[in-house]
Enzyme design. Structure first.
Site, PDB file in Angstrom:
ATOM      1  N   LYS A 157       0.846  -1.210   0.000  1.00  0.00           N
ATOM      2  CA  LYS A 157       0.000   0.000   0.000  1.00  0.00           C
ATOM      3  C   LYS A 157       0.871   1.245   0.000  1.00  0.00           C
ATOM      4  O   LYS A 157       1.718   1.419   0.877  1.00  0.00           O
ATOM      5  CB  LYS A 157      -0.886  -0.006   1.258  1.00  0.00           C
ATOM      6  CG  LYS A 157      -1.611   1.332   1.526  1.00  0.00           C
ATOM      7  CD  LYS A 157      -2.447   1.280   2.804  1.00  0.00           C
ATOM      8  CE  LYS A 157      -3.055   2.644   3.135  1.00  0.00           C
ATOM      9  NZ  LYS A 157      -3.817   2.643   4.403  1.00  0.00           N
ATOM     10  N   ASP A 180      -2.771  10.228   3.489  1.00  0.00           N
ATOM     11  CA  ASP A 180      -4.131   9.777   3.775  1.00  0.00           C
ATOM     12  C   ASP A 180      -4.840  10.791   4.672  1.00  0.00           C
ATOM     13  O   ASP A 180      -4.659  10.792   5.889  1.00  0.00           O
ATOM     14  CB  ASP A 180      -4.078   8.399   4.458  1.00  0.00           C
ATOM     15  CG  ASP A 180      -5.466   7.877   4.799  1.00  0.00           C
ATOM     16  OD1 ASP A 180      -6.468   8.449   4.294  1.00  0.00           O
ATOM     17  OD2 ASP A 180      -5.554   6.889   5.556  1.00  0.00           O
ATOM     18  N   LYS A 227     -10.075  12.759   8.447  1.00  0.00           N
ATOM     19  CA  LYS A 227      -9.504  12.413   9.752  1.00  0.00           C
ATOM     20  C   LYS A 227      -9.483  13.636  10.654  1.00  0.00           C
ATOM     21  O   LYS A 227      -9.404  14.765  10.167  1.00  0.00           O
ATOM     22  CB  LYS A 227      -8.052  11.935   9.566  1.00  0.00           C
ATOM     23  CG  LYS A 227      -7.914  10.570   8.942  1.00  0.00           C
ATOM     24  CD  LYS A 227      -6.455  10.150   8.883  1.00  0.00           C
ATOM     25  CE  LYS A 227      -6.301   8.774   8.259  1.00  0.00           C
ATOM     26  NZ  LYS A 227      -6.862   7.680   9.070  1.00  0.00           N
ATOM     27  N   ASP A 277       1.792   6.661   5.247  1.00  0.00           N
ATOM     28  CA  ASP A 277       0.816   5.665   4.811  1.00  0.00           C
ATOM     29  C   ASP A 277       1.226   4.980   3.494  1.00  0.00           C
ATOM     30  O   ASP A 277       0.485   4.178   2.958  1.00  0.00           O
ATOM     31  CB  ASP A 277      -0.571   6.319   4.682  1.00  0.00           C
ATOM     32  CG  ASP A 277      -1.707   5.373   4.997  1.00  0.00           C
ATOM     33  OD1 ASP A 277      -1.471   4.364   5.700  1.00  0.00           O
ATOM     34  OD2 ASP A 277      -2.843   5.632   4.538  1.00  0.00           O
ATOM     35  N   ASP A 287     -12.186   6.688   4.480  1.00  0.00           N
ATOM     36  CA  ASP A 287     -10.903   6.539   5.186  1.00  0.00           C
ATOM     37  C   ASP A 287     -10.433   5.082   5.212  1.00  0.00           C
ATOM     38  O   ASP A 287      -9.295   4.802   5.572  1.00  0.00           O
ATOM     39  CB  ASP A 287     -11.045   7.085   6.608  1.00  0.00           C
ATOM     40  CG  ASP A 287      -9.689   7.360   7.255  1.00  0.00           C
ATOM     41  OD1 ASP A 287      -8.668   7.331   6.527  1.00  0.00           O
ATOM     42  OD2 ASP A 287      -9.654   7.609   8.477  1.00  0.00           O
ATOM     43  N   GLU A 338      -9.397   3.341   2.848  1.00  0.00           N
ATOM     44  CA  GLU A 338      -8.987   3.381   1.450  1.00  0.00           C
ATOM     45  C   GLU A 338      -7.905   2.360   1.114  1.00  0.00           C
ATOM     46  O   GLU A 338      -7.774   1.959  -0.037  1.00  0.00           O
ATOM     47  CB  GLU A 338      -8.491   4.791   1.086  1.00  0.00           C
ATOM     48  CG  GLU A 338      -7.011   5.102   1.393  1.00  0.00           C
ATOM     49  CD  GLU A 338      -6.665   5.037   2.882  1.00  0.00           C
ATOM     50  OE1 GLU A 338      -7.598   5.080   3.716  1.00  0.00           O
ATOM     51  OE2 GLU A 338      -5.466   4.936   3.210  1.00  0.00           O
ATOM     52  N   ARG A 380      -7.565  -0.820   1.772  1.00  0.00           N
ATOM     53  CA  ARG A 380      -8.106  -2.074   1.246  1.00  0.00           C
ATOM     54  C   ARG A 380      -8.637  -1.891  -0.170  1.00  0.00           C
ATOM     55  O   ARG A 380      -8.641  -2.823  -0.965  1.00  0.00           O
ATOM     56  CB  ARG A 380      -9.183  -2.609   2.205  1.00  0.00           C
ATOM     57  CG  ARG A 380     -10.340  -1.678   2.396  1.00  0.00           C
ATOM     58  CD  ARG A 380     -11.164  -1.998   3.643  1.00  0.00           C
ATOM     59  NE  ARG A 380     -10.550  -1.502   4.878  1.00  0.00           N
ATOM     60  CZ  ARG A 380     -11.074  -1.682   6.083  1.00  0.00           C
ATOM     61  NH1 ARG A 380     -12.211  -2.339   6.229  1.00  0.00           N
ATOM     62  NH2 ARG A 380     -10.464  -1.194   7.149  1.00  0.00           N
TER      63      ARG A 380
HETATM   64  N1  BES Z   1      -3.904   4.579   7.128  1.00  0.00           N
HETATM   65  C1  BES Z   1      -4.972   4.299   8.005  1.00  0.00           C
HETATM   66  C2  BES Z   1      -4.588   3.332   9.127  1.00  0.00           C
HETATM   67  C3  BES Z   1      -3.657   3.877  10.171  1.00  0.00           C
HETATM   68  C4  BES Z   1      -4.150   4.473  11.301  1.00  0.00           C
HETATM   69  C5  BES Z   1      -2.298   3.706  10.041  1.00  0.00           C
HETATM   70  C6  BES Z   1      -3.286   4.928  12.272  1.00  0.00           C
HETATM   71  C7  BES Z   1      -1.435   4.152  11.014  1.00  0.00           C
HETATM   72  C8  BES Z   1      -1.933   4.763  12.134  1.00  0.00           C
HETATM   73  C9  BES Z   1      -6.131   3.679   7.235  1.00  0.00           C
HETATM   74  O1  BES Z   1      -6.274   4.111   5.932  1.00  0.00           O
HETATM   75  C10 BES Z   1      -7.364   4.059   7.965  1.00  0.00           C
HETATM   76  O2  BES Z   1      -7.672   5.209   8.014  1.00  0.00           O
HETATM   77  N2  BES Z   1      -8.058   3.065   8.522  1.00  0.00           N
HETATM   78  C11 BES Z   1      -9.235   3.313   9.269  1.00  0.00           C
HETATM   79  C12 BES Z   1     -10.211   2.239   8.939  1.00  0.00           C
HETATM   80  C13 BES Z   1     -11.588   2.485   9.482  1.00  0.00           C
HETATM   81  C14 BES Z   1     -12.222   3.673   8.799  1.00  0.00           C
HETATM   82  C15 BES Z   1     -12.415   1.247   9.284  1.00  0.00           C
HETATM   83  C16 BES Z   1      -8.866   3.273  10.751  1.00  0.00           C
HETATM   84  O3  BES Z   1      -8.027   2.474  11.135  1.00  0.00           O
HETATM   85  O4  BES Z   1      -9.399   4.092  11.481  1.00  0.00           O
HETATM   86 ZN    ZN Z   2      -4.593   4.755   4.984  1.00  0.00          ZN
HETATM   87 MN    MN Z   3      -7.452   5.864   5.810  1.00  0.00          MN
END
Ligand code: BES
Ligand code: ZN
Ligand code: MN
Length: 495
Positions: A268, A273, A280, A291, A350, A352, A354
């Protein structure tokens, strides 16, 4: 940096700095004893005076030693003799190197491995030593206009081994270690750049430049139009809101017959992000420049593999884009069609990672892979589950999971095998599309993996969630270079 292996003893070898150890209760290591005989028993005297108890973390610098073939000696506290294992060895080396970096020494030799270390043979000792030196010398490619840290004076590092028989093993360890740290540094340099420098196009250029250095490594970059023609509606939905063009980067390394099924690494690379329309919160949002760490770990691993000329085939697939809000951005509730043909309701923009990975996994099928391993800073939930120490490891194949876990253990880049299963997958159900891209807070790292699993029918697949391990926050903010050590170890030892 130059590394070498030596079979000469501490008392006979010229160096700018000899590194020897003392265990607790003032027990001298064999090398310390040997050297001490040449320097008038100075180390024993220090022990006797109570200046050196051998506690872990203690480190003394001795210089101007009469009669010694060495300019300096670093005496390290090694703690309890029977508890001195690989972990303690790694720590001891780190404190020696921290002290060494304050001197002008240009070369040094470590004698720490001359006493047997239960879980570190000569090969492992060498690899660990290279990693410790590299860690102490790595500099973030910062954009500071003043206060540049001076270049380290150390340019040569030696490792003493007990026997000639160990020498070959240690040299092999040095070579592997050097490839791993050069891959880690490559990953870290990319990930540490701010997102206004490290864009998808920047990554595409970096990939092409890397391929120029190695004959067996080739790179292809697909633009958005080409991705569209391939039907990557899910990947492209993430880049909708961005002004930066997305890039789909494909590395091909052929170290074996073309007919041999490759390992495909999918990383990825969301270069920033924001969360998109599901924006966020502001706190620590800057960290979302990291990210793209999964993608960067593929870059680093490809470099290490090419450096070692491993006799296997490895493909790297790196979907790169930004996740931004705008009038053109994907909205919650939008339905997109993935390259696999399955439709996805994007309930949260968010989630994204996956969405870009699923199309990259589908794309990887064209290589008829033996295994597909994806790397991603995928979920905050994984950080809640495992903290910053272990990566989350998910797989539809227990044997593959066990191999990856073992590689992480050997490389001190650990991962923990987490479950996947239909129960979790059901949480992704949607009234409007084949499934949704989110499934609620509970088990968030697992449901994310289960989303990916929907694209892995017939593939041997594993997923590493590196959200907690790929970078550090706080005072030492920066990329860690993980999981390059795990991946390279896995590929080196692949049957
Ligand atoms: N890039 C983030 C995951 C992340 C969070 C990495 C904190 C490092 C530190 C990912 O794209 C994301 O935002 N995931 C969400 C998923 C949720 C919306 C189901 C998350 O983890 O909050
Ligand atoms: Zn992300
Ligand atoms: Mn995200």
């Amino acid at each position: 940096m130059e590394f070498f292996v030596s079979t000469a003893s501490a008392s006979r070898q010229r160096t700018d700095c000899a590194i020897v150890g003392v265990y607790d209760k003032g027990v001298l290591s064999a090398a310390a004893e040997d050297l001490d005989a040449r320097i008038g028993g100075r180390i024993a005297k220090l022990v006797k005076r109570g200046d050196l108890r051998g506690k872990t973390g203690d480190a003394l610098l001795l210089a101007d030693l009469p009669g010694a073939p060495v300019e300096r000696v670093i005496v390290l506290g090694l703690g309890n003799r029977s508890a001195f294992k690989r972990k303690q060895y790694r720590k001891a080396l780190a404190s020696a190197l921290a002290l060494l970096s304050k001197t002008g020494a240009r070369d040094a030799i470590s004698y720490l491995g001359l006493d047997e270390i239960a879980d570190a043979d000569a090969y492992t000792q060498a690899r660990v030593a290279v990693e410790a030196v590299a860690a102490s010398q790595y500099r973030i490619p910062d954009h500071k206009t003043s206060n540049k840290r001076p270049k380290p004076s150390l340019t040569k590092f030696g490792l003493a081994v007990a026997s000639r028989g160990d020498k070959g093993q240690a040299e092999r360890g040095l070579a592997h270690g050097e490839a791993i740290v050069s891959g880690m540094a490559f990953m870290r340099d990319l990930a540490n750049q701010p997102a206004n420098v490290c864009t998808p196009s920047y990554l595409a250029r970096a990939a092409k430049n890397l391929a120029k250095d190695y004959k067996k490594l080739n790179v292809r970059v697909l633009n958005e139009a080409e991705c569209k023609r391939l039907g990557m509606g899910s990947f492209l939905s993430v880049t909708n809101g961005s002004e930066e063009p997305a890039a789909f980067i494909v590395f091909e390394y052929y170290g074996a017959e073309r007919s041999q099924a490759p390992v495909v690494l999918v990383g990825k690379a969301v270069t920033f992000d924001t969360g998109g329309i599901s924006l966020k919160p502001p706190a620590a949002m800057d960290e979302m420049k990291f990210d793209m760490s999964g993608g960067a770990s593929v870059f680093g691993t490809m470099k290490a593999v090419a450096e070692l000329e491993l006799p296997i085939n490895v493909i790297g697939v790196v979907p790169a884009c930004e996740n931004m809000p705008s009038g053109r951005a994907t909205k919650p509730g939008d339905i997109v069609k993935s390259m696999s043909g399955q439709t996805i309701e994007v309930l949260n923009t968010d989630a994204e990672g996956r969405l870009i990975l699923c199309d990259a996994i589908t794309y990887s099928r064209r290589f008829k892979p033996e295994v597909v391993i994806d790397l991603a800073t995928l979920t905050g939930a994984c950080v809640i589950a495992l903290g910053n120490h272990l990566s989350g490891l998910f797989s539809n194949d227990d044997e593959l999971a066990a191999e990856l876990k073992a590689a992480g253990d050997r490389a001190d880049d650990r991962a923990w095998h987490m479950p996947i299963g239909e129960e979790y997958g059901e949480q992704l159900k949607s009234n409007f599309a084949d499934f949704a891209n989110v499934a609620g807070r509970e088990g968030g790292a697992i449901t994310a993996a289960c989303f990916l699993a929907k694209f892995t029918d017939g593939l041997r697949w594993a997923h590493l969630d590196i959200a907690g391990t790929a970078y550090q926050a706080g005072a030492n903010k920066g990329s860690t270079g993980r999981p390059v050590p795990l991946l390279v170890d896995y590929l080196i030892n692949k049957k």
